[in-house]
Write an enzyme that holds these catalytic residues in place. Sequence first.
Site, PDB file in Angstrom:
ATOM      1  N   ASN A  79      46.380  68.931  31.370  1.00  0.00           N
ATOM      2  CA  ASN A  79      46.929  67.773  30.936  1.00  0.00           C
ATOM      3  C   ASN A  79      47.770  67.856  29.586  1.00  0.00           C
ATOM      4  O   ASN A  79      47.322  68.078  28.733  1.00  0.00           O
ATOM      5  CB  ASN A  79      45.708  66.756  30.542  1.00  0.00           C
ATOM      6  CG  ASN A  79      46.100  65.540  29.880  1.00  0.00           C
ATOM      7  OD1 ASN A  79      47.207  65.012  29.894  1.00  0.00           O
ATOM      8  ND2 ASN A  79      45.112  64.872  29.370  1.00  0.00           N
ATOM      9  N   TRP A  80      49.199  67.500  30.015  1.00  0.00           N
ATOM     10  CA  TRP A  80      50.014  67.764  28.877  1.00  0.00           C
ATOM     11  C   TRP A  80      50.205  66.686  27.895  1.00  0.00           C
ATOM     12  O   TRP A  80      50.629  67.046  26.564  1.00  0.00           O
ATOM     13  CB  TRP A  80      51.619  68.042  29.484  1.00  0.00           C
ATOM     14  CG  TRP A  80      51.696  69.390  29.882  1.00  0.00           C
ATOM     15  CD1 TRP A  80      50.758  70.261  29.634  1.00  0.00           C
ATOM     16  CD2 TRP A  80      52.908  69.882  30.474  1.00  0.00           C
ATOM     17  NE1 TRP A  80      51.417  71.680  30.367  1.00  0.00           N
ATOM     18  CE2 TRP A  80      52.557  71.370  30.900  1.00  0.00           C
ATOM     19  CE3 TRP A  80      54.068  69.612  31.081  1.00  0.00           C
ATOM     20  CZ2 TRP A  80      53.444  72.142  31.459  1.00  0.00           C
ATOM     21  CZ3 TRP A  80      54.934  70.139  31.793  1.00  0.00           C
ATOM     22  CH2 TRP A  80      54.623  71.566  31.913  1.00  0.00           C
ATOM     23  N   LYS A  81      49.485  65.734  27.977  1.00  0.00           N
ATOM     24  CA  LYS A  81      49.592  64.372  27.125  1.00  0.00           C
ATOM     25  C   LYS A  81      51.107  64.277  26.805  1.00  0.00           C
ATOM     26  O   LYS A  81      51.830  64.345  27.488  1.00  0.00           O
ATOM     27  CB  LYS A  81      48.846  64.766  26.057  1.00  0.00           C
ATOM     28  CG  LYS A  81      47.346  64.903  26.529  1.00  0.00           C
ATOM     29  CD  LYS A  81      46.337  65.150  25.263  1.00  0.00           C
ATOM     30  CE  LYS A  81      44.740  65.730  25.834  1.00  0.00           C
ATOM     31  NZ  LYS A  81      43.790  65.736  24.979  1.00  0.00           N
ATOM     32  N   HIS A 110      41.066  58.508  31.169  1.00  0.00           N
ATOM     33  CA  HIS A 110      40.864  59.621  30.090  1.00  0.00           C
ATOM     34  C   HIS A 110      40.537  59.020  28.768  1.00  0.00           C
ATOM     35  O   HIS A 110      40.744  57.669  28.690  1.00  0.00           O
ATOM     36  CB  HIS A 110      42.347  60.168  29.687  1.00  0.00           C
ATOM     37  CG  HIS A 110      42.104  61.451  28.777  1.00  0.00           C
ATOM     38  ND1 HIS A 110      42.034  61.285  27.440  1.00  0.00           N
ATOM     39  CD2 HIS A 110      42.172  62.929  29.402  1.00  0.00           C
ATOM     40  CE1 HIS A 110      41.893  62.556  27.026  1.00  0.00           C
ATOM     41  NE2 HIS A 110      42.065  63.378  27.993  1.00  0.00           N
ATOM     42  N   GLU A 114      41.265  59.210  25.973  1.00  0.00           N
ATOM     43  CA  GLU A 114      42.301  58.775  24.922  1.00  0.00           C
ATOM     44  C   GLU A 114      42.600  57.098  25.358  1.00  0.00           C
ATOM     45  O   GLU A 114      42.805  56.371  24.613  1.00  0.00           O
ATOM     46  CB  GLU A 114      43.096  59.552  24.645  1.00  0.00           C
ATOM     47  CG  GLU A 114      42.839  60.825  23.903  1.00  0.00           C
ATOM     48  CD  GLU A 114      43.546  62.276  24.216  1.00  0.00           C
ATOM     49  OE1 GLU A 114      44.793  62.090  24.923  1.00  0.00           O
ATOM     50  OE2 GLU A 114      43.067  63.236  23.885  1.00  0.00           O
ATOM     51  N   GLU A 173      34.290  64.879  30.711  1.00  0.00           N
ATOM     52  CA  GLU A 173      34.820  65.260  29.409  1.00  0.00           C
ATOM     53  C   GLU A 173      34.014  64.651  28.325  1.00  0.00           C
ATOM     54  O   GLU A 173      34.202  63.396  28.040  1.00  0.00           O
ATOM     55  CB  GLU A 173      36.361  64.900  29.402  1.00  0.00           C
ATOM     56  CG  GLU A 173      37.101  65.319  30.411  1.00  0.00           C
ATOM     57  CD  GLU A 173      38.800  65.547  30.046  1.00  0.00           C
ATOM     58  OE1 GLU A 173      39.165  66.540  29.938  1.00  0.00           O
ATOM     59  OE2 GLU A 173      39.162  64.562  29.646  1.00  0.00           O
ATOM     60  N   GLY A 180      39.589  68.181  22.193  1.00  0.00           N
ATOM     61  CA  GLY A 180      40.445  68.534  21.120  1.00  0.00           C
ATOM     62  C   GLY A 180      39.769  68.848  19.813  1.00  0.00           C
ATOM     63  O   GLY A 180      40.412  68.935  18.846  1.00  0.00           O
ATOM     64  N   SER A 236      38.145  71.129  24.827  1.00  0.00           N
ATOM     65  CA  SER A 236      38.389  72.409  24.236  1.00  0.00           C
ATOM     66  C   SER A 236      38.102  73.672  25.000  1.00  0.00           C
ATOM     67  O   SER A 236      37.522  74.802  24.848  1.00  0.00           O
ATOM     68  CB  SER A 236      37.202  72.404  23.013  1.00  0.00           C
ATOM     69  OG  SER A 236      37.481  71.481  22.064  1.00  0.00           O
ATOM     70  N   GLY A 259      43.499  70.356  27.985  1.00  0.00           N
ATOM     71  CA  GLY A 259      44.397  69.782  27.485  1.00  0.00           C
ATOM     72  C   GLY A 259      45.322  70.881  26.492  1.00  0.00           C
ATOM     73  O   GLY A 259      46.023  71.385  26.835  1.00  0.00           O
ATOM     74  N   GLY A 260      44.805  71.114  25.107  1.00  0.00           N
ATOM     75  CA  GLY A 260      45.632  71.784  24.136  1.00  0.00           C
ATOM     76  C   GLY A 260      45.939  73.027  24.914  1.00  0.00           C
ATOM     77  O   GLY A 260      47.502  73.456  24.618  1.00  0.00           O
TER      78      GLY A 260
END
Length: 249
Positions: A11-13, A96, A98, A164, A170, A210, A231-232
Amino acid sequence: MNQRRQIIAGNWKMYKTLGESCEFIGKLAEKVKECPHSVYLAVPFTALQAASESAKESEIVIGAQNMNDASEGAFTGEVAAFMIKDAGARFVILGHSERRKLYRETNELVNRKVLQAEKNGLEPLVCVGETKEEREAGKTEEVLRQQIEESLSGVKGDFILAYEPVWAIGTGHTATPETAQETHAFCRSVLKELFNKKVSDSTPILYGGSVNPDNAGLLIKQADIDGVLVGGSSLSLEKFGKIVHASTL
Ligand code: PGA
């Protein structure tokens, strides 16, 4: 390993230009050749078409990170399911944390989006997860049950679920493989209760929060963990490539 589909999803956000996206996908395609798992990448709207084009001859499946719940209409700045489908998306991340937190998305709204995605032939990747406070208050199962029940109400086709924990996203605080497995098994039991044994047995449940090259292998080895949502670490070709590799060992 179980018989379910195993999926490594990124997930590149809100990161990466068009050029960066295409370059990454070209190189990732080389790394994931003959990978037994599916590799999914949720890219920004602006990169969807080019990313889909770049991924065409590869195993990589391109998707979006969100969409509107309406079929079309006067919704300035919004993007509809048929538009992302038209741009080449095959799946879409919905719910998600966020989006739930920063844009106040409720289970009800997520559900409307899931049904709209389904109608447009997009595979929904639906995220659920408890906050730190909810876990500490012993409410994890209650929260997850409600999120799953309300977000997936009326769904008929295939979907992917991602567990998640909000406290793990994150933060560098990954859930231990044991905690993740226990919670995944619970989510699977809820699917059985709400749908049936077939859905519960066949739906991939991914872990997210993470995930990195060091913890991915152990997480995916758990009986009810069918892959990861990253993600990251999905922004780095080296790290994401290592996660794909670690997951196949
Ligand atoms: P993270 O994000 O891997 O950076 O924790 C996961 C996610 O938001 O899906």
